[in-house]
Design an enzyme around this catalytic site. Structure first.
Site, mmCIF file in Angstrom:
data_model
loop_
_atom_site.group_PDB
_atom_site.id
_atom_site.type_symbol
_atom_site.label_atom_id
_atom_site.label_comp_id
_atom_site.label_asym_id
_atom_site.label_seq_id
_atom_site.Cartn_x
_atom_site.Cartn_y
_atom_site.Cartn_z
ATOM 1 N N ASP A 207 6.727 -11.928 10.636
ATOM 2 C CA ASP A 207 6.658 -11.868 9.169
ATOM 3 C C ASP A 207 5.481 -12.681 8.631
ATOM 4 O OD1 ASP A 207 9.191 -10.461 8.829
ATOM 5 O OD2 ASP A 207 10.185 -12.351 9.326
ATOM 6 N N ILE B 263 6.549 -2.465 10.179
ATOM 7 C CA ILE B 263 6.703 -2.284 8.727
ATOM 8 C C ILE B 263 7.311 -3.573 8.197
ATOM 9 C CG2 ILE B 263 7.753 -1.022 6.811
ATOM 10 C CD1 ILE B 263 8.033 1.424 8.553
ATOM 11 N N ASP B 264 6.557 -4.328 7.440
ATOM 12 C CA ASP B 264 7.140 -5.479 6.768
ATOM 13 C C ASP B 264 7.514 -5.006 5.375
ATOM 14 O OD1 ASP B 264 8.028 -8.113 6.560
ATOM 15 O OD2 ASP B 264 6.211 -8.683 5.476
ATOM 16 N N GLU C 293 8.592 -6.892 16.382
ATOM 17 C CA GLU C 293 9.943 -7.040 15.825
ATOM 18 C C GLU C 293 10.944 -6.083 16.457
ATOM 19 O OE1 GLU C 293 10.550 -6.267 11.617
ATOM 20 O OE2 GLU C 293 12.661 -6.774 11.805
ATOM 21 N N ASP D 212 4.482 -6.910 13.137
ATOM 22 C CA ASP D 212 5.534 -6.337 12.290
ATOM 23 C C ASP D 212 5.085 -4.937 11.891
ATOM 24 O OD1 ASP D 212 7.589 -5.765 10.586
ATOM 25 O OD2 ASP D 212 7.636 -7.769 9.692
HETATM 26 C C1 IPD Z 1 11.635 -8.810 5.848
HETATM 27 C C2 IPD Z 1 10.675 -8.996 4.717
HETATM 28 C C3 IPD Z 1 11.362 -9.664 3.553
HETATM 29 C C4 IPD Z 1 12.005 -10.973 3.968
HETATM 30 C C5 IPD Z 1 12.958 -10.729 5.104
HETATM 31 C C6 IPD Z 1 12.210 -10.120 6.278
HETATM 32 P P1 IPD Z 1 11.321 -6.648 7.426
HETATM 33 O O1 IPD Z 1 10.998 -8.185 6.943
HETATM 34 O O2 IPD Z 1 9.547 -9.748 5.080
HETATM 35 O O3 IPD Z 1 10.495 -9.945 2.498
HETATM 36 O O4 IPD Z 1 12.682 -11.523 2.871
HETATM 37 O O5 IPD Z 1 13.556 -11.936 5.464
HETATM 38 O O6 IPD Z 1 13.079 -9.939 7.349
HETATM 39 O O7 IPD Z 1 12.629 -6.679 8.137
HETATM 40 O O8 IPD Z 1 11.315 -5.792 6.225
HETATM 41 O O9 IPD Z 1 10.202 -6.430 8.373
HETATM 42 CA CA CA Z 2 9.194 -8.478 8.470
HETATM 43 CA CA CA Z 3 9.659 -5.139 10.021
HETATM 44 CA CA CA Z 4 13.354 -5.681 9.941
#
Ligand code: IPD
Ligand code: CA
Ligand code: CA
Ligand code: CA
Length: 258
Positions: free
Chosen positions: A209, A80-81, A62, A78
């Site tokens: 994601d 940090i998700d 990402e 990812d």
């Molecule tokens: C997000 C998370 C979130 C989702 C967002 C994503 P991030 O990823 O998965 O739940 O609703 O659309 O972008 O940016 O925290 O890695």
């Molecule tokens: Ca994410």
């Molecule tokens: Ca992320």
């Molecule tokens: Ca992000």
């Protein structure tokens, strides 16, 4: 093969924990879209390790991939998700790595180091959380379904995205037990695999994601499609995941408004 993901995710999890319980700098990608120094640090840690473990695969992270389209094969990372959760110290955060080949999810690992929950799945071998086999829920109706969803970070940029969010809620809320916005799509999918959530849907997610979460759901006996019910492709804009039994009902209720 997923065995090789586990130690890499564990080690990356130590970095995430250091940030979660410590201090870090945060920047804005957009008004509500945050990135911290740990997002970048964890991705930089993961890249060479994953290259070593999967020397023949292209890796898309990402924080470093600049393109907007994705091939059918690759490793989607990812670091940090759930960055907003991370910033607010809400312990629903995951490190997600998904391996796809020829448009199919083949391996996935999602690790929440705060709860020490390691989700691993491999096509044909099942999905597991800390070694325990996962199975989707047995609910057959929307009335008994607890769903999860998410909202795009850039809500103001596309009326279509906001339309999808509002209309899907208008349709679903009167029909389901309840709806959660938990803040990390990869883990939301793991919770569908675990049977905690009966279904999950969202618009505008990126492959990192969902790449790992999809194999988790499929290997736990669930189903993943687009909002129209067709096979999910990494370049699709919508995703619906469920225990399978309520899938058709979800597809019918989740409209897509242009
Ligand atoms: C997000 C998370 C979130 C989702 C967002 C994503 P991030 O990823 O998965 O739940 O609703 O659309 O972008 O940016 O925290 O890695
Ligand atoms: Ca994410
Ligand atoms: Ca992320
Ligand atoms: Ca992000």
């Amino acid at each position: 093969m997923i065995m090789q993901l586990e130690p890499i995710l564990k080690e990356a999890g130590e970095l995430l924990k250091e940030g979660f319980y410590g201090a870090f700098k945060t920047q804005y990608k957009d008004k509500a879209d945050l990135v911290t120094e740990y997002d970048v640090l964890i991705e930089k840690f993961l890249m060479p390790k994953l290259k070593g473990a999967y020397p023949n695969d292209e890796i898309f992270g990402e924080e470093s991939y600049k393109g907007n389209t994705f091939p059918k094969s690759g490793i989607f990372v990812d670091p940090i998700d759930g960055t907003t959760n991370f910033v607010h110290r809400l312990p629903h955060v995951g490190i997600s790595v998904g391996v796809w080949r020829d448009g199919k999810a083949v391996e996935g690992g999602v690790y929440n180091p705060i709860l020490d929950e390691m989700y691993l799945a491999q096509k044909g071998s099942g999905a597991f959380c800390n070694g325990t086999r996962l199975h989707v829920s047995q609910s057959t109706t929307l009335q008994e379904a607890l769903l999860a969803t998410g909202f795009p970070y850039t809500k103001n940029s596309s009326p279509m995205d906001l339309g999808f969010v509002l209309n899907s809620m208008t349709n679903l809320l009167p029909l389901v037990r309840d709806l959660r916005r938990y803040g990390a799509a990869s883990l939301d999918l793991c919770l569908v695999a675990k049977g905690t959530f009966d279904g999950f849907y969202e618009i505008n997610l990126k492959p990192w994601d969902v790449a790992a979460g999809i194999v988790m759901v499929e290997e736990a006996g669930g189903k993943v499609t687009t909002h129209e019910g067709g096979a999910y492709d990494m370049n699709d804009r919508t995703i619906i995941a469920s225990n399978g039994a309520i899938h058709e009902a979800l597809v019918n209720e989740i409209g897509f408004y242009e």
